[in-house]
Structures are given as structure tokens and as C-alpha cells.
Motif scaffolding. Structure first.
Motif, PDB file in Angstrom:
ATOM      1  N   GLY A   8     -16.923 -10.722  19.277  1.00 60.20           N
ATOM      2  CA  GLY A   8     -16.136 -10.986  18.092  1.00 60.20           C
ATOM      3  C   GLY A   8     -14.702 -10.158  17.847  1.00 60.20           C
ATOM      4  N   ILE A   9     -15.087  -8.973  18.247  1.00 54.47           N
ATOM      5  CA  ILE A   9     -13.758  -8.077  18.147  1.00 54.47           C
ATOM      6  C   ILE A   9     -12.793  -8.475  19.435  1.00 54.47           C
ATOM      7  CG2 ILE A   9     -12.953  -5.726  18.850  1.00 54.47           C
ATOM      8  CD1 ILE A   9     -15.555  -4.610  17.460  1.00 54.47           C
ATOM      9  N   HIS A  11     -12.482 -11.424  20.592  1.00 50.08           N
ATOM     10  CA  HIS A  11     -11.949 -12.801  20.301  1.00 50.08           C
ATOM     11  C   HIS A  11     -10.709 -12.682  19.428  1.00 50.08           C
ATOM     12  CE1 HIS A  11     -11.149 -16.979  19.497  1.00 50.08           C
ATOM     13  NE2 HIS A  11     -11.506 -16.915  18.170  1.00 50.08           N
ATOM     14  N   ARG A  12     -10.932 -11.820  18.515  1.00 46.83           N
ATOM     15  CA  ARG A  12      -9.852 -11.305  17.574  1.00 46.83           C
ATOM     16  C   ARG A  12      -8.829 -10.909  18.173  1.00 46.83           C
ATOM     17  NH1 ARG A  12     -11.130 -10.104  11.829  1.00 46.83           N
ATOM     18  NH2 ARG A  12      -8.887 -10.126  11.511  1.00 46.83           N
ATOM     19  N   THR A  15      -6.654 -13.599  20.155  1.00 46.81           N
ATOM     20  CA  THR A  15      -5.818 -14.341  19.612  1.00 46.81           C
ATOM     21  C   THR A  15      -4.775 -13.880  18.659  1.00 46.81           C
ATOM     22  OG1 THR A  15      -7.499 -14.198  17.849  1.00 46.81           O
ATOM     23  CG2 THR A  15      -7.762 -16.119  19.373  1.00 46.81           C
ATOM     24  N   LYS A  16      -4.727 -12.566  18.395  1.00 45.19           N
ATOM     25  CA  LYS A  16      -3.708 -12.108  17.577  1.00 45.19           C
ATOM     26  C   LYS A  16      -2.758 -10.848  18.504  1.00 45.19           C
ATOM     27  CE  LYS A  16      -5.302 -13.645  13.943  1.00 45.19           C
ATOM     28  NZ  LYS A  16      -4.562 -14.585  13.214  1.00 45.19           N
ATOM     29  N   LEU A  79      -5.735  -5.163  12.868  1.00 44.96           N
ATOM     30  CA  LEU A  79      -6.532  -6.240  12.561  1.00 44.96           C
ATOM     31  C   LEU A  79      -7.516  -5.981  11.416  1.00 44.96           C
ATOM     32  CD1 LEU A  79      -7.422  -7.940  15.916  1.00 44.96           C
ATOM     33  CD2 LEU A  79      -5.845  -8.684  14.292  1.00 44.96           C
TER      34      LEU A  79
END
Length: 161
Positions: A8-9, A11-12, A15-16, A79
Motif C-alpha cells: 500500500g505504501i 503503491h502510493r 503514483t505520487k 504523502l
């Protein structure tokens, strides 16, 4: 850290934060994967190892491992700053105090953790004041976090506990 949290970390970040996206160089070689970059950074944070040690496990050069760590920590702050790295609101404090009461710790709003970091550039005249049993001067990083990981107070203390 469990796999779903790690992914999850990752992926974030991918994407950012542009550094964590796959790219190709002029010869068509693909850059390091998201997993390599995140693993290098987390291993340095978790084990306190030097950047050059990542070469043995992940096959990264020291400068690349350092760059991974820098971009990872900057990305985490970017983030997650507003959600996790903030001061508690009055509602947060009320909820945390209630949770502490329920668990048998009245008046407790979080748990504290301290970590000694070696102070490499400590002035020679101060070394004795900031050295513990190891003979190396350290500074203390102190953080208070609630059960849901809101870190609401962190500071460096230039005194030995």
C-alpha cells in the motif's frame, strides 16, 4: 511490516512520487523496481544499517541506497504528513484519553519512544557530556504516538536520559 501495508505504501509512492516510477535510461535499461527502492529504504530505517550494506542484500550501490532512503522519507512526509504526522485535535485527545481509561491507563494519551543516534560531529569539548557507556556521543530522538500511529510530538533532545 505485513505485505499489504508495504504494498500500500509502495503503491502510493509510485503514483505520487516520480522517483518511484519505473523508467528507462538512454540504453533502454529499466530502472530499479519499486520493491528494491522501498526495501532498501526500510531496511536502512529498521536496522540502522549503513547505505553500503544494501549492496549485499539488494545489490544497490551506496549512493543509490542513500538516494532511495532520502526519496522514501521525503515521500512519506509528503504523502502522510497531514494524516499521521500532526498535532492531535481536541476530539483526538478525548478519544485517546477514553481509550487509555478503558485499558487501565487513566490520563495516558499515547506511548513514548526514544532512540539514541550517534552524534558524529559532536564538538570535542562536549563528548564527555553526551557519551553513555559506549564512549560515543549521542543525541536523543523522542516521539509520542497514539495507538493509531498519529505521531504528534517529536523533538531532538541534546541531553543524555
Amino acid at each position: 511490516m505485513n505485505k499489504s501495508l508495504f504494498m500500500g505504501i509502495g503503491h502510493r509512492l509510485s503514483t505520487k512520487i516520480p522517483y518511484f516510477r519505473l523508467t528507462e535510461d538512454a540504453t533502454g535499461r529499466t530502472s530499479l523496481s519499486l520493491l528494491q527502492k522501498c526495501t532498501a529504504a526500510i531496511r536502512q530505517l529498521a536496522y540502522g544499517g549503513a547505505a553500503y550494506q544494501q549492496d549485499k542484500y539488494i545489490r544497490l550501490a551506496e549512493t543509490t541506497a542513500r538516494k532511495c532512503l532520502h526519496n522514501f522519507t521525503a515521500g512519506i512526509i509528503t504523502l502522510f504528513d497531514d494524516e499521521y504526522l500532526r498535532h492531535p485535535t481536541p476530539e483526538d485527545l478525548e478519544r485517546l484519553l477514553h481509550t487509555g481509561d478503558d485499558r487501565g491507563f487513566p490520563g495516558m494519551i499515547g506511548s513514548i519512544d526514544c532512540m539514541h543516534w550517534e552524534w558524529k560531529n559532536c564538538p570535542t569539548a562536549w563528548k564527555g557530556m553526551y557519551s553513555r557507556g559506549t564512549g560515543k556521543p549521542t543525541i536523543v530522538l523522542e516521539a509520542v504516538a497514539s495507538k493509531d500511529l498519529w505521531i504528534w510530538h517529536a523533538f531532538l533532545e541534546l541531553q543524555v536520559l
